[in-house]
Motif scaffolding. Structure first.
Motif, PDB file in Angstrom:
ATOM      1  N   ARG A 260      -7.866   3.359   6.158  1.00  0.00           N
ATOM      2  CA  ARG A 260      -7.138   2.268   5.489  1.00  0.00           C
ATOM      3  C   ARG A 260      -7.423   1.012   6.287  1.00  0.00           C
ATOM      4  NH1 ARG A 260      -2.548  -0.383   6.564  1.00  0.00           N
ATOM      5  NH2 ARG A 260      -1.879   1.154   8.122  1.00  0.00           N
TER       6      ARG A 260
ATOM      7  N   ASP B 239      -1.450   6.185   3.470  1.00  0.00           N
ATOM      8  CA  ASP B 239      -2.045   5.882   4.775  1.00  0.00           C
ATOM      9  C   ASP B 239      -3.103   6.945   5.094  1.00  0.00           C
ATOM     10  OD1 ASP B 239      -2.488   4.546   7.111  1.00  0.00           O
ATOM     11  OD2 ASP B 239      -0.424   4.658   7.831  1.00  0.00           O
ATOM     12  N   ILE B 240      -3.763   6.791   6.251  1.00  0.00           N
ATOM     13  CA  ILE B 240      -4.793   7.739   6.641  1.00  0.00           C
ATOM     14  C   ILE B 240      -4.197   9.141   6.783  1.00  0.00           C
ATOM     15  CG2 ILE B 240      -6.240   6.038   7.778  1.00  0.00           C
ATOM     16  CD1 ILE B 240      -5.077   6.937  10.445  1.00  0.00           C
TER      17      ILE B 240
ATOM     18  N   TRP C  32       0.855  -1.199   0.000  1.00  0.00           N
ATOM     19  CA  TRP C  32       0.000   0.000   0.000  1.00  0.00           C
ATOM     20  C   TRP C  32       0.881   1.236   0.000  1.00  0.00           C
ATOM     21  CZ3 TRP C  32       0.892   2.877   4.348  1.00  0.00           C
ATOM     22  CH2 TRP C  32       1.293   2.212   5.509  1.00  0.00           C
ATOM     23  N   LYS C  33       0.387   2.299  -0.641  1.00  0.00           N
ATOM     24  CA  LYS C  33       1.193   3.492  -0.880  1.00  0.00           C
ATOM     25  C   LYS C  33       0.702   4.731  -0.141  1.00  0.00           C
ATOM     26  CE  LYS C  33       3.325   0.989  -4.005  1.00  0.00           C
ATOM     27  NZ  LYS C  33       4.686   0.474  -3.775  1.00  0.00           N
TER      28      LYS C  33
ATOM     29  N   THR D 121      -3.546  11.100   4.283  1.00  0.00           N
ATOM     30  CA  THR D 121      -2.760  11.456   3.100  1.00  0.00           C
ATOM     31  C   THR D 121      -3.649  12.110   2.055  1.00  0.00           C
ATOM     32  OG1 THR D 121      -1.291   9.564   3.480  1.00  0.00           O
ATOM     33  CG2 THR D 121      -1.259  10.571   1.289  1.00  0.00           C
TER      34      THR D 121
ATOM     35  N   ASP E 144      -3.802  -4.421   5.079  1.00  0.00           N
ATOM     36  CA  ASP E 144      -2.353  -4.342   5.273  1.00  0.00           C
ATOM     37  C   ASP E 144      -1.680  -5.383   4.388  1.00  0.00           C
ATOM     38  OD1 ASP E 144       0.070  -3.479   6.237  1.00  0.00           O
ATOM     39  OD2 ASP E 144      -0.574  -3.521   8.333  1.00  0.00           O
TER      40      ASP E 144
ATOM     41  N   PHE F   8      -9.961   1.003   1.337  1.00  0.00           N
ATOM     42  CA  PHE F   8      -9.682   2.402   1.645  1.00  0.00           C
ATOM     43  C   PHE F   8     -10.990   3.186   1.609  1.00  0.00           C
ATOM     44  CE2 PHE F   8      -5.704   0.858  -0.129  1.00  0.00           C
ATOM     45  CZ  PHE F   8      -4.739   1.435   0.690  1.00  0.00           C
TER      46      PHE F   8
END
Length: 365
Positions: free
Chosen positions: A181, A76-77, A73-74, A79, A184, A200
């Motif tokens: 998010r 996170d929360i 994953w690129k 972002t 994982d 997401f």
């Protein structure tokens, strides 16, 4: 003797007079003493405070369209992302094998169709020379068309799997903020929004929507463009100006209210989507409404009423209708006149025709 009789007579008369005075004083004291007020008149505007809920202008929950395992994953929360930005990649071993098989089937179909085409062309040439029948040449041409259709089907299958493979890349559908998010690396991914896992949540937060349930009686006064003031708990010293943009144009049969949508600018991102907000409407007051203290209301089997005092200081109970409960004050839409004298705290059991004594009078409540 005459003097004694006179003294006795005067004593009896005095006792009778004192007894009458005592009964009169007792009766007078039995009459309740009440404080009297007059109704408070409304201002030319009505301040209406209602709870609201801040929502993103756009909100999307992202699911997987393919089965597999989360490779990476690129974002996170918290972002900020742009439309089309890569958020995650899914490893799809099963789909990869299906795609390889489909490509092999396509190659096989294309080879078979190529041979069938060559055969059909040769039989057409022989037909022109008169060495084969038309029926035989037509069969070879038909076989080629069948093989070509199989090629088209195999190619469509490959294209479909390639499109499905592209969904192994989870991308942002619009510019916004990652607000959740829920996966994982290494997590098993199941496709579909029905049984699949949410990956997401992307929200557009530069503009927010505020949804408010407005009581039916106030709906005619609220139209698109109506200005409102919004306050939130996290910024107690600030207020925000916004405007009504839409109405549901229907009353919910459970709450008796109409949902109103408000749009508010959040370019500075001070407001949090999903949060509580207090929405204040300043509405024109075209109805003859009056207010009285809540303590002046009487609830009994006859309904809701207010005790007023007539010209002879006797009680007159007047039925009233509540328009809005403000806590200590209650706004009434019907039942009273501006010059009515209202008992502020009516005694228990008071009824029509009872005498009262007025202790003090106030021109406004």
């Amino acid at each position: 003797m005459i003097i004694i009789v006179a003294i006795v007579t005067i004593g009896l008369i005095s006792r009778v007079s004192a007894s009458k005075q005592l009964r009169s004083w007792t009766s007078e004291q039995a009459i309740p003493v009440v404080a009297v007020i007059t109704p408070g008149m409304q201002e030319n505007t009505t301040s209406l405070d209602l709870p609201g809920r801040l929502q993103p202008y756009s909100r999307a929950i992202l699911y997987a369209r393919v089965n597999g395992y989360l490779k990476s994953w690129k974002a996170d929360i918290g972002t900020q992302v742009k439309a089309g930005q890569l958020l995650a990649e899914i490893e799809t071993p099963d789909l990869d094998q299906q795609l390889l098989q489909a490509k092999a089937d396509l190659a096989s179909s294309e080879a078979t169709a190529s041979l069938a085409k060559t055969t059909a062309e040769r039989w057409e040439a022989l037909l022109n020379s008169g060495y084969v029948s038309k029926q035989a040449a037509a069969e070879k041409t038909g076989d080629f068309m069948t093989k070509q259709a199989l090629v088209n089907a195999a190619r469509a299958n490959v294209n479909g799997l390639q499109v499905l493979k592209s969904f192994a890349r989870i991308v942002a559908p619009f510019d916004g903020l990652i607000t959740a998010r829920l996966t994982d690396i290494g997590a098993l991914i199941n496709s579909g929004s029905g049984t699949g896992q949410e990956l997401f949540e992307v929200s557009s937060t530069t503009i927010l929507r505020v949804y408010v349930n407005v009581p039916q009686v106030y709906v005619p006064d609220i139209s698109p463009g109506t200005k409102v003031t919004i306050a939130v708990p996290e910024h107690p010293d600030k207020t925000y100006t916004a405007a009504v943009v839409a109405s549901a144009q229907a009353v919910n049969n459970v709450s008796g209210a109409t949902q109103i949508q408000i749009q508010i600018d959040n370019a500075r991102r001070e407001l949090l989507p999903g949060g509580f907000a207090n929405v204040n409407f300043r509405l024109p007051n075209n109805r003859p409404t009056m207010s009285v203290p809540a303590s002046a209301l009487i609830f009994n089997k006859a309904g809701l009423s207010v005790a007023t005092i007539g010209l002879d200081d006797r009680v007159v109970l007047k039925p009233v209708m509540i328009m809005r409960d403000l806590g200590k004050l209650v706004e009434l839409s019907a039942g009273l006149k501006p010059d009515d004298r209202i008992i502020e705290n009516p005694p228990d059991g008071i009824s029509n025709g009872d005498r009262v004594r007025i202790n003090s009078i106030s021109s406004r409540n």
